[in-house]
Design a protein around this motif. Structure first.
Motif, PDB file in Angstrom:
ATOM      1  N   PHE A 253      35.843  35.434  45.006  1.00 37.21           N
ATOM      2  CA  PHE A 253      35.319  35.903  46.349  1.00 37.21           C
ATOM      3  C   PHE A 253      34.345  37.090  46.153  1.00 37.21           C
ATOM      4  N   GLY A 254      33.517  36.758  45.145  1.00 37.51           N
ATOM      5  CA  GLY A 254      32.451  37.528  44.986  1.00 37.51           C
ATOM      6  C   GLY A 254      32.718  38.904  44.229  1.00 37.51           C
ATOM      7  N   LEU A 257      31.558  39.096  40.452  1.00 43.72           N
ATOM      8  CA  LEU A 257      30.365  38.864  40.072  1.00 43.72           C
ATOM      9  C   LEU A 257      30.074  39.880  39.345  1.00 43.72           C
ATOM     10  N   ALA A 363      29.772  42.923  46.173  1.00 42.87           N
ATOM     11  CA  ALA A 363      29.513  41.614  46.828  1.00 42.87           C
ATOM     12  C   ALA A 363      31.014  40.892  47.184  1.00 42.87           C
ATOM     13  N   PRO A 367      28.546  38.333  51.549  1.00 49.03           N
ATOM     14  CA  PRO A 367      28.218  39.661  51.709  1.00 49.03           C
ATOM     15  C   PRO A 367      27.625  40.032  53.153  1.00 49.03           C
TER      16      PRO A 367
HETATM   17 MO1  MOS Z   1      29.795  35.127  46.711  1.00 48.74          MO
HETATM   18  S1  MOS Z   1      29.904  37.227  47.490  1.00 48.74           S
HETATM   19  O1  MOS Z   1      28.146  35.081  46.285  1.00 48.74           O
HETATM   20  O2  MOS Z   1      30.842  35.321  45.279  1.00 48.74           O
END
Ligand code: MOS
Length: 746
Positions: A253-254, A257, A363, A367
């Motif tokens: 879910f970001g 990252l 993120a 976002p």
């Molecule tokens: Mo998403 S916030 O680009 O995993």
């Protein structure tokens, strides 16, 4: 291999390739991985939100039983995190800027020994003035979170002035003229909360070193290639000496990252000369992961008598915390969602990301999307009620249609928004908006861009008809790589069951920008289409001399090459290795004219997705508790390559959005998180959400594989506004603050 694309698998509910191993418990998550002699790493974190480190003494910890390594900033080059966090260091050096920042780390034979040693590290802190409120941080006399930067030139994409971080702007027409012509002007402030990305598997990594001086990291990451690049920096090696293997992901879910525990695992492993595993605790997840930034949104909108929007001006202040964890696109994408999917002749919107001594943010699925949307779509309902226009009708008068220009100037194609709104409204029974006392319905809509960038795939066709798809993208848990396999199967004319997907390994897989930004099916799918073209060319070239014809007269069908009345089966053409080709897709970063930022979300290139949500809920008049009876999402997905996984994304995203709407908030006081546990940080459970009803609207985009648009991020954008609008319909009370807890409603 048939000559034409037959669409035998694309559009069908093929069972997810990653599903069975997960359900059977065979999938190996990071926590399941072990190697002989594995040590456990624990990180010491600052208890102070802003302080100078006067003394850091690890001597006592180093000699404790079972301790194998203790490292601090002194053991690490002064490196930056690279992608996303461009300004953080692996360990605090001389100064801590948030409570939770890493100061040192220990590797030991057992977790208990590592924890005991961390507690024995002596640190003298000298607290210095801190700033916790983003508006305060913008004042000239505010304490600086990064005072040393005053001496440096800022990196080109960062706009730094005092505590300002990044900035995004949309400027169209002349807002002053637009307001002067307006019949009514509405001005409001909305605020949103800091929310955790909500993955169930904590962040984790195992690092180990080979005798030849290269290192390997197993990581629970969405972006193995970005981890590789940043780790190479931290350990002072070329990227080719750093191998990153993405393990099965238990949600991202970001929040996965950004490189974090990977640094600590690999640096501890180097010092200890043994493999080290570092896994975040729940407390670390809530104090030192990268939640969505909390925001303050001021928005002013002018409309004519019929509710047509003539001008919109606004500013979003994002509290990024001590470091800027999500890059410039966050400050830019919040302006896109505050703008909304509407034709507006005069616009001036600014997103500003501000440093504070709160925990670093990052993120999170779409976002800043829900931040802008909550303000935009709450205000649309206020305007509708005030003008006596139905909220659905007000939206229909203002929305984008095919051929309209978006705020970047790009002409919009494939706009399924009207159909989304009408079908969501129909499904929820919009004609009866207040079905009873304390009961109400709400609607909200929005748009979102798909991220581009590069995906490469290696595709191998074997003699027996098996196809291996090797992708550097990670299966984040959406089924996206199953979708890519479906695209490939159709274009190669093989059964989807014959396709095996491997990858996520920087040594053995071709490059991929990674599982993020609603891009995986879009970009990997396009790369698969290109690989199929290459495969057909390679087979024709191989068959031509055998058949005695030129390659361009060869036809490929029924797993054989045909030419001049003769044919040869692929099985006879191929050797034991089969034939391997590479497919490449690149959607370059297009300058986002409107925001004047080099933004990798490029509406000029990709058709955005459009969505409408509708809810039916009731509010307990005594307690303020909200019961969601029905929740409907109509989403223009372009084309559903696999309807089951598209629906799964929509259901999951809506639930996540309902959590942001009603429950979730990381509460900080003077920079200290007050609820770093999953009892006091409430996430939605099955008790809190109804079945999410999904409606797939399909306006195919010319850019996506089979017309598909990005699907994954959008469904979490609209729930806060949708629910706020329904609460207002039920109670007459407008809640401008997220989450809309019972106390805020009553
Ligand atoms: Mo998403 S916030 O680009 O995993």
């Amino acid at each position: 291999m048939s000559g034409a694309t037959s669409h035998r698998y694309v559009g069908r509910r093929v069972v997810r390739l990653d599903g069975a191993p997960k359900v059977r418990g065979e999938a190996a998550y990071l926590g399941d991985r072990a190697v002989p002699g594995l040590l456990h790493g624990v990180v010491l974190r600052s208890p102070h939100p802003h302080a100078l480190i006067r003394r850091l003494d690890t001597r006592r910890a180093s000699v404790m039983r079972g301790v194998r390594a203790v490292i601090t900033a002194a053991d690490v080059p002064e490196t930056r995190y690279g992608i996303y966090i461009k300004d953080a260091t692996v360990f605090a050096r001389h100064r801590v800027r948030f409570a939770g920042e890493a100061v040192a780390a220990v590797a030991a034979d057992t977790l208990e020994a590592a924890r005991a040693a961390v507690a024995a590290i002596e640190v003298d802190y000298e607290p210095v003035p801190a700033v916790f409120n983003a508006e305060d941080a913008l004042r000239d006399d505010a304490p600086l979170v990064h005072p040393e930067w005053e001496q440096y030139d800022a990196a080109p994409i960062l706009v730094r002035l005092g505590n300002r971080s990044t900035r995004g702007v949309i400027r169209v027409g002349n807002v002053e003229e637009g307001f002067a012509k307006s019949f009514r002007i509405f001005e409001h402030r909305f605020t949103t909360a800091k929310v955790h990305a909500g993955y169930t598997e904590p962040r984790g990594a195992i690092g180990f070193w080979d005798d030849d001086g290269s290192c390997t990291v197993w990581s629970s990451t969405q972006l193995p290639f970005a981890v590789q690049e940043t780790l190479a920096d931290a350990v002072g090696l070329p990227s080719s000496k750093v191998r990153v293997v993405a393990t099965t992901l238990g949600g991202g879910f970001g929040g996965k990252l950004t490189v974090g525990v990977e640094h600590h695992a690999v640096l501890l492993a180097r010092s200890a000369r043994a493999p080290v595993k570092v896994v975040s605790t729940v407390e670390e997840e809530l104090t030192s992961s990268l939640p969505r930034q909390p925001a303050i949104v001021d928005v002013k909108t002018g409309v004519d008598r019929d509710g047509r929007i003539l001008a919109k001006q606004g500013r979003i202040i994002l509290d990024t915390g001590a470091f800027s964890g999500s890059g410039p696109q966050t400050a830019s994408s919040c302006t896109n969602t505050l703008h909304g999917p509407y034709n507006i002749p005069n616009v001036l919107l600014e997103g500003v990301s501000v440093y504070t001594n709160n925990i670093t943010t990052g993120a999170f699925r779409a976002p800043s999307g829900p931040i802008g949307n909550f303000a935009c779509e709450s205000q649309m309902d206020i305007i509708a009620d005030s003008l006596g226009i139905d909220p659905l009708e007000l939206r229909l008068r203002n929305i984008f249609h095919e051929g309209d220009k978006g705020p970047s100037g790009a002409v919009l194609a494939a706009v399924g928004l009207e159909e989304c709104l009408l079908r969501a409204a129909d499904a929820i029974g919009w004609n009866e908006r207040r079905p009873g006392k304390d009961r109400g319905k709400g609607i909200a809509c929005g748009w979102w861009m798909t991220t581009g960038m590069t995906s490469e795939v290696d595709v191998t066709l074997h003699r027996d008809g098996r196809v291996v798809l090797n992708s550097g993208a990670v299966e984040i848990g959406t089924g996206a790589l199953t979708g890519a396999a479906q695209v490939l199967a159709d274009d190669l004319g093989v059964a989807a069951e014959q396709v095996t997907v491997i990858g996520g390994d920087t040594r053995d897989s071709p490059y991929d920008y990674g599982a993020q930004g609603s891009r995986t099916t879009f970009c990997v799918g396009n790369a698969c289409k290109n690989a199929a073209v290459e495969m057909r060319r390679a087979l024709a070239i191989m068959a031509a001399p055998v058949l005695g014809v030129a390659p361009d007269v060869i036809e490929l069908r029924d797993a054989a090459a045909h030419g001049d009345g003769r044919s040869i089966p692929f099985a006879e053409l191929l050797g034991d290795e089969g034939v391997k080709v590479r497919g490449v897709f690149t959607a370059p970063a297009v300058p986002h004219e409107a925001s004047r930022l080099e933004n990798h979300m490029s509406p000029a290139w990709h058709a955005p997705s459009f969505h409408a949500h509708a809810v039916d809920l009731s509010v307990d008049e005594d307690t303020g508790d909200v019961t969601v009876h029905r929740y409907v999402v109509a989403q223009d997905v372009g084309f559903a390559i696999n309807p089951t996984y598209v629906e799964g994304q929509i259901e999951g995203g809506a639930v996540q959005g309902i959590g942001q709407a009603l429950f979730e908030e990381i509460v900080s006081r003077d920079g200290i998180v007050q609820n770093p546990n999953l009892t006091d940080y409430k996430m939605p459970t099955m008790q809190d959400v109804p079945t999410v009803e999904t409606i797939l609207v399909q306006y195919p985009t010319a850019h996506g594989p089979s017309g598909a648009k990005g699907v994954g991020e959008p469904p979490c954008i609209e729930p806060p506004a949708t629910i706020a609008n329904a609460i207002a319909a039920a109670t007459g009370a407008r809640v401008p603050t997220l989450p809309m807890t019972a106390e805020r409603i009553c």
